[in-house]
Write a protein that holds these residues in place. Sequence first.
Motif, PDB file in Angstrom:
ATOM      1  N   SER A 172      -4.682  13.057  -1.335  1.00 16.45           N
ATOM      2  CA  SER A 172      -4.857  11.635  -1.590  1.00 16.45           C
ATOM      3  C   SER A 172      -5.848  11.039  -0.597  1.00 16.45           C
ATOM      4  O   SER A 172      -5.923  11.451   0.559  1.00 16.45           O
ATOM      5  CB  SER A 172      -3.510  10.905  -1.493  1.00 16.45           C
ATOM      6  N   LYS A 189       0.821  -1.207   0.000  1.00 19.12           N
ATOM      7  CA  LYS A 189       0.000   0.000   0.000  1.00 19.12           C
ATOM      8  C   LYS A 189       0.860   1.265   0.000  1.00 19.12           C
ATOM      9  O   LYS A 189       0.511   2.259  -0.645  1.00 19.12           O
ATOM     10  CB  LYS A 189      -0.922  -0.005   1.219  1.00 19.12           C
ATOM     11  N   ARG A 214      -5.811   7.827   0.288  1.00 19.54           N
ATOM     12  CA  ARG A 214      -5.201   6.679   0.949  1.00 19.54           C
ATOM     13  C   ARG A 214      -4.795   7.059   2.372  1.00 19.54           C
ATOM     14  O   ARG A 214      -4.267   8.152   2.624  1.00 19.54           O
ATOM     15  CB  ARG A 214      -3.974   6.202   0.176  1.00 19.54           C
TER      16      ARG A 214
END
Length: 211
Positions: free
Chosen positions: A48, A25, A50
């Motif tokens: 982002s 990841k 994430r």
Amino acid sequence: MTATKTNERPGTRARVSYVRSSAYKAREVLDLIRGKSYSEAAEILQFSERGISHEILKVLDSAVANAEHNDGQVAEELFVSACYADEGPTLKRWRPRARGRATRIRKRTCHITVIVSRYSDEELERLRAREESAGRSGRSQAAEARRARVAQSRARQADHDHDHDHDHDHDHDHETVDEAIENDEVVESDDVDEPTGDAEAGSSSTSEEEE
């Protein structure tokens, strides 16, 4: 000719260890900022979606801060020359399943490293000319944005410490009162009215009449 080793790459680096995320990841996000300027990389990480992007942004800010304070470089002249994530130890956990069985749970960790370097003079001139032609000169203020993030983080930490100290003092006061009650301590007050002479005389005359 052999390639340059990972720990011998030129530039200023920052590293964080034992991040509670898988290296896969982290690598997906690191691929987005590799070779980008500091302002572009910080913008990509800030927007982002994430979860690991927040940790990578802190590592990037730390690397730029090291370059400014230790090497005397300017944040706007830096770019991400290298970034990688190494696998860390895996925590093993177990989840119960049907018929008395168990399934293994692997909690991955990783070590993230970000290396920043300064653009060459030719590349800096080319980038500045491109920004001026596009009308974006002075648009990116990455250093100021980083300082603002650091100031906000320090303010939140100071508020947290202040609240923690206040709660500790409040609990200490409660413990003192509870100890006084357990030890049968009586708190004397100075506001208690003492009997006056008239009151004493009245009480003595009353006792004489009763006799």
